[in-house]
Write a protein that holds these residues in place. Structure first.
Motif, short mmCIF file in Angstrom:
data_model
loop_
_atom_site.label_atom_id
_atom_site.label_comp_id
_atom_site.label_asym_id
_atom_site.label_seq_id
_atom_site.Cartn_x
_atom_site.Cartn_y
_atom_site.Cartn_z
N GLN A 182 19.36 2.73 -10.88
CA GLN A 182 20.22 1.69 -10.35
C GLN A 182 21.03 1.05 -11.46
OE1 GLN A 182 17.63 -0.99 -8.16
NE2 GLN A 182 18.14 0.03 -6.24
N ALA A 183 22.16 0.49 -11.10
CA ALA A 183 22.99 -0.22 -12.07
C ALA A 183 22.15 -1.29 -12.77
CB ALA A 183 24.19 -0.85 -11.38
N GLY A 184 22.33 -1.36 -14.09
CA GLY A 184 21.55 -2.30 -14.89
C GLY A 184 20.29 -1.70 -15.48
N GLY A 185 19.95 -0.51 -15.01
CA GLY A 185 18.75 0.15 -15.49
C GLY A 185 18.96 0.91 -16.78
N SER A 186 17.91 1.63 -17.20
CA SER A 186 17.93 2.35 -18.47
C SER A 186 17.43 3.78 -18.30
CB SER A 186 17.03 1.64 -19.49
OG SER A 186 17.47 0.34 -19.75
N ARG A 246 25.55 -0.98 -25.53
CA ARG A 246 24.66 -0.58 -24.41
C ARG A 246 23.89 0.71 -24.73
NH1 ARG A 246 26.72 0.93 -19.67
NH2 ARG A 246 28.69 1.72 -20.54
N ASP A 301 21.14 1.69 -21.95
CA ASP A 301 20.75 0.45 -21.29
C ASP A 301 21.93 -0.13 -20.52
OD1 ASP A 301 18.96 -0.21 -24.29
OD2 ASP A 301 18.11 0.54 -22.42
N SER A 302 21.62 -1.06 -19.63
CA SER A 302 22.66 -1.72 -18.84
C SER A 302 23.62 -0.71 -18.23
CB SER A 302 23.44 -2.72 -19.72
OG SER A 302 22.58 -3.68 -20.28
N LEU A 303 23.07 0.31 -17.63
CA LEU A 303 23.88 1.39 -17.08
C LEU A 303 24.76 0.90 -15.95
CD1 LEU A 303 21.26 4.23 -17.27
CD2 LEU A 303 23.56 4.35 -18.21
N LYS A 304 25.95 1.49 -15.88
CA LYS A 304 26.94 1.15 -14.86
C LYS A 304 27.26 2.39 -14.04
CE LYS A 304 29.16 -2.05 -18.13
NZ LYS A 304 30.43 -2.39 -18.82
N ASP A 330 29.08 5.19 -15.64
CA ASP A 330 28.40 6.04 -16.61
C ASP A 330 27.90 7.33 -15.97
OD1 ASP A 330 26.91 3.06 -17.95
OD2 ASP A 330 28.59 4.21 -18.80
N SER A 367 25.14 1.90 -7.43
CA SER A 367 25.54 0.48 -7.46
C SER A 367 24.69 -0.36 -6.53
CB SER A 367 27.01 0.36 -7.06
OG SER A 367 27.22 0.95 -5.79
#
Length: 114
Positions: free
Chosen positions: A11-15, A64, A81-84, A87, A114
């Motif tokens: 999910q977005a925000g994950g790593s 990131r 990190d902080s995946l969007k 990416d 997202s």
């Protein structure tokens, strides 16, 4: 020649942490890097690490993503990190040698929802 792993769905925000290791010893390694290619887009450089440890990043991932290496294991990593969602791509590892040879991994898919 290169085996990449660690991709997946996040999910977005994950790593995620990608790894890349050669299937056999490569002599004269000079630069190791990660590229990515999203659907319908050209391949782009994400991060590189030189033999002297100097790193460089594509602007959109600075702060990131972190590229690192384990010299003893001849492995290069990409901590993301902080995946969007932007990416999302196939990530490929790359090794260049002082002899002018270039090696590519098979790619690992990263999907950020997202």
């Amino acid at each position: 020649q290169l085996q990449a792993s660690g991709g997946g769905l996040v999910q977005a925000g994950g790593s995620l942490k990608l790894s890349c290791a050669p299937s056999r010893k490569i002599s004269g390694v000079n630069v190791r890097g990660w590229y990515r290619q999203a659907p319908g887009k050209e391949r782009e450089l994400v991060a590189v690490i030189l033999n002297n440890g100097i790193t460089n990043y594509e602007d959109s991932v600075k702060g990131r993503f972190t590229i690192s290496r384990d010299i003893a294991k001849n492995t290069v990593f990409l901590q993301m990190d902080s995946l969007k969602p932007e990416d999302t791509a196939v990530y490929l590892c790359n090794t260049k040698t002082v002899y002018g040879k270039v090696y590519w991994g098979q790619g690992t898919l990263v999907t950020v929802s997202s």
